[in-house]
Design an enzyme around this catalytic site. Structure first.
Site, PDB file in Angstrom:
ATOM      1  N   ASP A  27      43.591  37.169  36.242  1.00 54.02           N
ATOM      2  CA  ASP A  27      42.233  37.000  36.228  1.00 54.02           C
ATOM      3  C   ASP A  27      41.688  36.241  37.101  1.00 54.02           C
ATOM      4  OD1 ASP A  27      39.516  37.151  35.344  1.00 54.02           O
ATOM      5  OD2 ASP A  27      39.783  35.340  33.936  1.00 54.02           O
TER       6      ASP A  27
ATOM      7  N   GLU B  65      36.010  41.428  43.937  1.00 52.86           N
ATOM      8  CA  GLU B  65      34.591  40.970  43.405  1.00 52.86           C
ATOM      9  C   GLU B  65      33.499  40.614  44.357  1.00 52.86           C
ATOM     10  OE1 GLU B  65      34.852  38.037  40.433  1.00 52.86           O
ATOM     11  OE2 GLU B  65      33.008  37.205  41.150  1.00 52.86           O
TER      12      GLU B  65
ATOM     13  N   ASP C 244      39.950  37.160  44.006  1.00 52.87           N
ATOM     14  CA  ASP C 244      38.245  36.798  43.817  1.00 52.87           C
ATOM     15  C   ASP C 244      37.998  35.934  45.309  1.00 52.87           C
ATOM     16  OD1 ASP C 244      35.757  35.498  43.498  1.00 52.87           O
ATOM     17  OD2 ASP C 244      36.472  34.797  41.477  1.00 52.87           O
TER      18      ASP C 244
ATOM     19  N   HIS D   9      29.471  33.541  33.835  1.00 54.31           N
ATOM     20  CA  HIS D   9      30.557  32.840  33.019  1.00 54.31           C
ATOM     21  C   HIS D   9      30.304  31.685  31.905  1.00 54.31           C
ATOM     22  CE1 HIS D   9      33.241  34.390  36.279  1.00 54.31           C
ATOM     23  NE2 HIS D   9      33.688  34.975  35.303  1.00 54.31           N
TER      24      HIS D   9
HETATM   25  P1  13P Z   1      33.078  34.332  29.629  1.00 59.04           P
HETATM   26  O1  13P Z   1      33.931  33.237  29.496  1.00 59.04           O
HETATM   27  O2  13P Z   1      31.695  34.517  29.946  1.00 59.04           O
HETATM   28  O3  13P Z   1      33.341  35.281  28.526  1.00 59.04           O
HETATM   29  O4  13P Z   1      33.797  35.275  30.736  1.00 59.04           O
HETATM   30  C1  13P Z   1      35.060  35.435  30.798  1.00 59.04           C
HETATM   31  C2  13P Z   1      35.510  35.794  32.144  1.00 59.04           C
HETATM   32  O5  13P Z   1      34.697  36.636  32.998  1.00 59.04           O
HETATM   33  C3  13P Z   1      36.867  35.849  32.552  1.00 59.04           C
HETATM   34  O6  13P Z   1      37.007  36.396  33.483  1.00 59.04           O
HETATM   35  O1  G3H Z   2      36.218  33.307  33.998  1.00 51.09           O
HETATM   36  C1  G3H Z   2      37.239  32.556  33.951  1.00 51.09           C
HETATM   37  C2  G3H Z   2      37.858  32.350  32.780  1.00 51.09           C
HETATM   38  O2  G3H Z   2      36.902  31.896  31.433  1.00 51.09           O
HETATM   39  C3  G3H Z   2      39.360  31.523  32.628  1.00 51.09           C
HETATM   40  O3  G3H Z   2      38.752  30.141  32.654  1.00 51.09           O
HETATM   41  O4  G3H Z   2      39.907  29.080  34.646  1.00 51.09           O
HETATM   42  O5  G3H Z   2      39.212  27.815  32.273  1.00 51.09           O
HETATM   43  O6  G3H Z   2      41.199  29.337  32.301  1.00 51.09           O
HETATM   44  P1  G3H Z   2      39.847  29.184  33.024  1.00 51.09           P
HETATM   45 ZN    ZN Z   3      35.378  36.107  35.001  1.00 46.59          ZN
END
Ligand code: 13P
Ligand code: G3H
Ligand code: ZN
Length: 289
Positions: free
Chosen positions: A83, A135, A105, A185
């Site tokens: 992610d 993205e 990203d 987010h």
């Molecule tokens: P949220 O924290 O708003 O649920 O978003 C999660 C996300 O987009 C992880 O890539």
């Molecule tokens: O969008 C990002 C995810 O919520 C992950 O967050 O970088 O704090 O692990 P993080």
């Molecule tokens: Zn995200």
């Protein structure tokens, strides 16, 4: 069982439902997600961010997800995804570790630089039979809310442009596409209204499974409408974190003498599982495994 992401997304594409992509960073959250998938008979994506990898180490978190997918999830399909990979190096490391999908990203970069970074990552991933998510557009929230203050941006300046989205998809050859349509987010209940008209235009031009990031705090009715308009992956993290932290605080408060971490953590894990199960029903993936 651990599967390639393409197996579950192709089915979701044909069946017009979405798969939840839930963030993990440790054993308990991974267990909660897998248990929810089993309880709801739902395919699921388990994803890790760069900071989760820094926290747990790539090897450990990969093995945790793979082992739980194999043992706890049984016949329920589980895909492992990176992610918000910000660099080619992150992408390459996760591909080598056995992920079936990566997110590159480059959304902070100017269009051409985003295209170049994404193209390079897609080429590397595809050569190794791994899917890539790209993205375009600015997703606000977390540190992004500061972005809006600093740059005096308005939401309309952040939304993905449908024409640019089509160009981006064509030039980069990504497999899935993440966009900014009012999603943020973090939890911004009431503020996070999806621009469904914009989504419709993107869907008309980009014939790829669409990804909705930042879905915590988005009203369930809006998510269901977005799924009808081509969203096939919905990312959730913050709501799980909130449920976890609230349950943990209560457990510590309820029994101040308990020192067995398994007993202290059990209600927090259960609370996360409940959030994940609820989302699977909303996305339409429950009962699809
Ligand atoms: P949220 O924290 O708003 O649920 O978003 C999660 C996300 O987009 C992880 O890539
Ligand atoms: O969008 C990002 C995810 O919520 C992950 O967050 O970088 O704090 O692990 P993080
Ligand atoms: Zn995200």
């Amino acid at each position: 069982m651990l599967v390639h992401i393409k197996d579950i997304i192709k089915k979701a594409q044909n069946g017009n439902y979405a798969i939840g992509a839930f963030n993990t960073q440790d054993l308990e959250i991974t267990l909660a997600i897998a248990q929810a998938a089993v309880a709801q008979r739902s395919p699921v994506i388990i994803q890790v961010s760069e900071s989760a990898i820094k926290y747990a180490s790539l090897k450990a978190i990969t093995h945790i997800v793979q082992t739980i997918a194999k043992n706890q999830a049984g016949s329920i399909p589980v895909a492992l995804h990176l992610d918000h990979g910000k660099s080619f190096l992150s992408v390459a490391e996760c591909v080598k570790a056995g992920f079936s999908s990566i997110h590159i990203d480059g959304s902070d970069l100017p269009f051409d630089e985003n295209v170049n970074l994404t193209k390079e990552s897609v080429a590397y991933a595809h050569k190794r039979d791994v899917w890539a998510q790209g993205e375009l557009g600015i997703i606000l929230g977390k540190e992004g809310l500061m972005k809006i203050e600093k740059r005096e941006l308005e939401m309309k300046d952040c939304l993905t442009d449908p024409g640019e989205a089509a160009k981006f998809a064509e030039q980069t050859k990504v497999d899935t596409f993440a966009m900014s349509i009012g999603n943020m987010h973090g939890m911004f209940v009431g503020l996070e209204r999806l621009n469904l008209a914009r989504l419709k235009k993107i869907h008309a031009k980009v014939k790829l499974p669409l990804v909705l990031h930042g879905a915590s705090g988005v009203e369930h009715g809006e998510i269901k409408k977005a799924v009808k308009l081509g969203v096939r992956i919905v990312n959730i993290d913050t709501e799980m974190r909130q449920a976890w932290a609230t349950a943990l605080r209560c457990a510590l408060q309820d029994d101040k003498k308990e020192i067995d971490l398994r007993k202290i953590l059990a209600p927090a894990t259960a609370a996360v599982q409940q959030v994940v199960e609820e989302k699977m029903k909303v996305f339409g993936s429950a009962g699809k495994a």
